[in-house]
Design an enzyme around this catalytic site. Structure first.
Site, short mmCIF file in Angstrom:
data_model
loop_
_atom_site.label_atom_id
_atom_site.label_comp_id
_atom_site.label_asym_id
_atom_site.label_seq_id
_atom_site.Cartn_x
_atom_site.Cartn_y
_atom_site.Cartn_z
CG HIS A 18 -20.79 3.06 86.20
ND1 HIS A 18 -20.20 1.82 86.17
CD2 HIS A 18 -20.22 3.71 87.27
CE1 HIS A 18 -19.31 1.71 87.16
NE2 HIS A 18 -19.32 2.84 87.85
CE LYS A 42 -12.06 2.03 93.51
NZ LYS A 42 -13.40 2.24 92.94
NE ARG A 91 -22.37 3.19 94.61
CZ ARG A 91 -21.22 2.64 94.30
NH1 ARG A 91 -21.20 1.45 93.73
NH2 ARG A 91 -20.08 3.23 94.56
#
Ligand code: COD
Length: 162
Positions: A18, A42, A91
């Site tokens: 991050h 989440k 990613r």
């Protein structure tokens, strides 16, 4: 005009992956707002305020960087602060489908908003908050993945729990 990008996420907790996106974002945009989602679906290890405090502790002082929280729709928050750009990191290929879906959805609910992606830097290609939490919970060393205040907070949290 000043270009303000919002970098939204769960940041549970913030990692070097991050931080890399934040620092590179600051090279491209006039201002970055790191926006921690309060209603992330989440199940979080850290509370929203803990996540915010950890981000503040590791980003350093920069007048072009803000850390904030938001509730509800991201695009509504963006309108409220006058930003039109969502900054996201990518990613592996596995990120693509999820990112594609939320970018399309955000654009559909607010066509003023564009999502821009930065590819992960090579050393962080495999790094995620979930992996860091798993390694820490199993007693592994996470120094290569998170700054010291985050490591200490992880250890404290995991000791609390056991
Ligand atoms: N290298 C590069 N980028 C990385 C790395 C790394 N190693 N690790 C993470 N990132 C990127 C992620 O790809 C992502 O772009 C960003 O950092 C934040 O990651 P997370 O995992 O902390 O955040 P997410 O994916 O859980 O965030 C999801 C949101 C909270 C942004 C989303 O759920 C949301 O906007 N919720 C609000 C409700 C809403 O508006 N919903 C409609 C849109 S679906």
């Amino acid at each position: 005009t000043r270009h303000i990008a919002v970098y939204p996420g769960s940041f549970d907790p913030i990692t070097y992956g991050h931080l890399d996106i934040i620092h590179r974002g600051l090279d491209v945009f006039d201002e970055i707002v790191v926006a921690v989602a309060r209603n992330a679906e989440k199940k979080a290890l850290f509370t929203t305020s803990e996540r915010v405090e950890l981000i503040r502790a590791v980003v350093g002082d920069n007048p072009r960087l803000r850390v904030d929280t938001f509730d509800g729709l991201l695009v509504n928050y963006m309108t409220s602060i006058g930003s039109r750009v969502i900054l996201r990191g990518l990613r592996a290929v596995s990120d693509f489908e999820y990112e594609f879906q939320i970018a399309q959805m955000n654009h559909a609910v607010c066509d003023q908003v564009e999502t821009l992606f930065m590819m992960t830097s090579v050393p962080y290609g495999y790094l995620s908050s979930s992996i860091v939490k798993e390694v820490a919970s199993l007693g592994g060393n996470v120094d290569a993945f998170v700054p010291e205040p985050v490591r200490d907070a992880l250890l404290a949290k995991l000791t609390d729990r056991s």
